[in-house]
Design a protein around this motif. Structure first.
Motif, mmCIF file in Angstrom:
data_model
loop_
_atom_site.group_PDB
_atom_site.id
_atom_site.type_symbol
_atom_site.label_atom_id
_atom_site.label_comp_id
_atom_site.label_asym_id
_atom_site.label_seq_id
_atom_site.Cartn_x
_atom_site.Cartn_y
_atom_site.Cartn_z
ATOM 1 N N PHE A 50 -11.042 -13.346 2.053
ATOM 2 C CA PHE A 50 -10.292 -12.096 2.084
ATOM 3 C C PHE A 50 -9.717 -11.862 0.686
ATOM 4 O O PHE A 50 -9.291 -12.806 0.011
ATOM 5 N N TYR A 51 -9.706 -10.592 0.287
ATOM 6 C CA TYR A 51 -9.211 -10.246 -1.043
ATOM 7 C C TYR A 51 -8.168 -9.134 -0.949
ATOM 8 O O TYR A 51 -8.276 -8.227 -0.121
ATOM 9 N N LEU A 52 -7.170 -9.219 -1.832
ATOM 10 C CA LEU A 52 -6.194 -8.153 -2.000
ATOM 11 C C LEU A 52 -6.540 -7.390 -3.272
ATOM 12 O O LEU A 52 -6.770 -7.997 -4.318
ATOM 13 N N THR A 53 -6.588 -6.069 -3.173
ATOM 14 C CA THR A 53 -6.736 -5.247 -4.366
ATOM 15 C C THR A 53 -5.370 -4.648 -4.675
ATOM 16 O O THR A 53 -4.703 -4.104 -3.785
ATOM 17 N N ALA A 54 -4.941 -4.782 -5.915
ATOM 18 C CA ALA A 54 -3.582 -4.364 -6.273
ATOM 19 C C ALA A 54 -3.515 -4.007 -7.753
ATOM 20 O O ALA A 54 -4.284 -4.510 -8.577
ATOM 21 N N TYR A 55 -2.563 -3.147 -8.080
ATOM 22 C CA TYR A 55 -2.297 -2.788 -9.471
ATOM 23 C C TYR A 55 -1.148 -3.657 -9.982
ATOM 24 O O TYR A 55 -0.128 -3.827 -9.305
ATOM 25 N N ARG A 63 -7.844 -13.273 -4.527
ATOM 26 C CA ARG A 63 -8.196 -13.962 -3.290
ATOM 27 C C ARG A 63 -6.919 -14.273 -2.527
ATOM 28 O O ARG A 63 -6.002 -14.891 -3.068
ATOM 29 N N VAL A 64 -6.856 -13.875 -1.268
ATOM 30 C CA VAL A 64 -5.620 -13.999 -0.485
ATOM 31 C C VAL A 64 -5.198 -15.449 -0.311
ATOM 32 O O VAL A 64 -4.006 -15.763 -0.351
ATOM 33 N N ASP A 65 -6.147 -16.359 -0.151
ATOM 34 C CA ASP A 65 -5.769 -17.758 0.060
ATOM 35 C C ASP A 65 -5.127 -18.373 -1.183
ATOM 36 O O ASP A 65 -4.495 -19.426 -1.102
#
Length: 317
Positions: free
Chosen positions: A193-198, A220-222
């Motif tokens: 799972f991945y978080l996309t963020a600025y 990567r969320v982990d």
């Protein structure tokens, strides 16, 4: 619309309305009331059933016009289709297990709860048998992290447009770095799972290979540690909102970077794999066994995929 069409529409809507109210429809009575043949009423009922069949796939309700022998008329039966069928369960469970996205502690309860939604005990037993071997040999990913609660919190921050502060473990040197982020999306790809963020308050010239990159950074969320949702909010204009679906079409192996257009020269035998891998792919030329395909992607993730392929190469402009 002519008068006959008007009359037919009114007749069908009248019958449908009364069926929805739970009333019984009698062909002979409808035939006399609307001054048409009984076979016309039968066709009307068939048309309504056809409409209901189309609705069933969208609403999850099973609505069927049945002949009630006791009353000698037609009535509408409605059943909620809340349960997955055995074949649907099998497909979902297979995808979940193959993803290896969660540790056993989180994955197995989800699988078991899904199976228990099946109302058919025979199918339920079969699904358990079909996936039993895969569950027995299920191998967790190396991070061994529980993710469900973290994903839930992150999604909440995204929807509320709340800033978050995180400590993130880098891939290269395993060093923890602190980041203040504007989270905009959660995605899944290739086990993770991945978080996309600025990123906020960072010197792009120093830390970014492409300082002018206007797209979100991928985490990567982990690898996110010590996460805190702040009581501060950011605003993203509707026209500039991040769309996971459009971003996902153009990112490979979750490698960020600048948006680029790449031309590929492919053998016919690998064209299907290229079109499946790159949703933005556009066939521009075909000469015998060789195809030319243009794709739009972010960053250098495409290079990783190309290294493992035979029959496809980058075509120079």
């Amino acid at each position: 619309m002519d008068k006959s069409s008007d009359a037919k529409s009114e007749r069908i809507l009248s019958i449908y309305s009364r069926l929805r109210q739970g009333k019984v429809i009698y062909k002979a009575e409808e035939s006399l009331h609307f001054d048409v043949a009984q076979r016309t009423i039968q066709r009307d009922i068939a048309d309504i059933q056809c409409f209901l069949n189309n609705q069933n796939s969208e609403t999850g309700e099973i609505q069927e016009i049945v002949f009630d022998r006791q009353s000698g008329g037609y009535r509408l039966e409605t059943k909620l289709q809340n349960c997955l069928t055995g074949s649907e369960l099998l497909a979902v469970c297979k995808v979940l297990l193959e993803s290896r996205s969660l540790v056993k502690e989180e994955m197995f309860p989800i699988i078991n709860k899904l199976i228990n939604t099946c109302s058919d005990e025979k199918q339920k037993k079969l699904v358990k048998e079909y996936i039993g071997n895969e569950m027995h040999h299920y191998i967790e990913l190396q991070h061994h992290e529980n993710l469900l609660n973290k994903l839930w919190i992150l999604e909440g921050a995204i929807k509320k447009q709340s800033y978050i502060e995180v400590e993130y473990q880098r891939v290269n040197n395993k060093k923890l770095v602190k980041r203040r982020l504007k989270p905009v999306g959660i995605m899944f790809s290739e086990f993770y799972f991945y978080l996309t963020a600025y990123i906020e308050d960072i010197d792009k010239e120093e830390h970014f290979s492409n300082p002018n990159d206007s797209f979100p950074t991928i985490y990567r969320v982990d690898r996110i540690e010590n996460m805190q949702v702040l009581d501060e909010h950011f605003i993203v204009p509707y026209a500039e909102r991040f769309e996971e679906g459009e971003f996902r079409k153009r990112v490979q192996f979750m490698y960020g970077g600048r948006l680029q257009k790449v031309k590929l020269k492919c053998k016919q035998s690998i064209v299907e794999a290229v079109l499946d891998r790159f949703p933005t792919a556009e066939i521009t030329k075909r000469e015998g066994e060789e195809w030319e395909i243009k794709v739009e992607v972010f960053g250098d993730g495409i290079d990783m995929w190309l290294k493992g392929q035979k029959g496809v190469e980058v075509k120079s402009e």
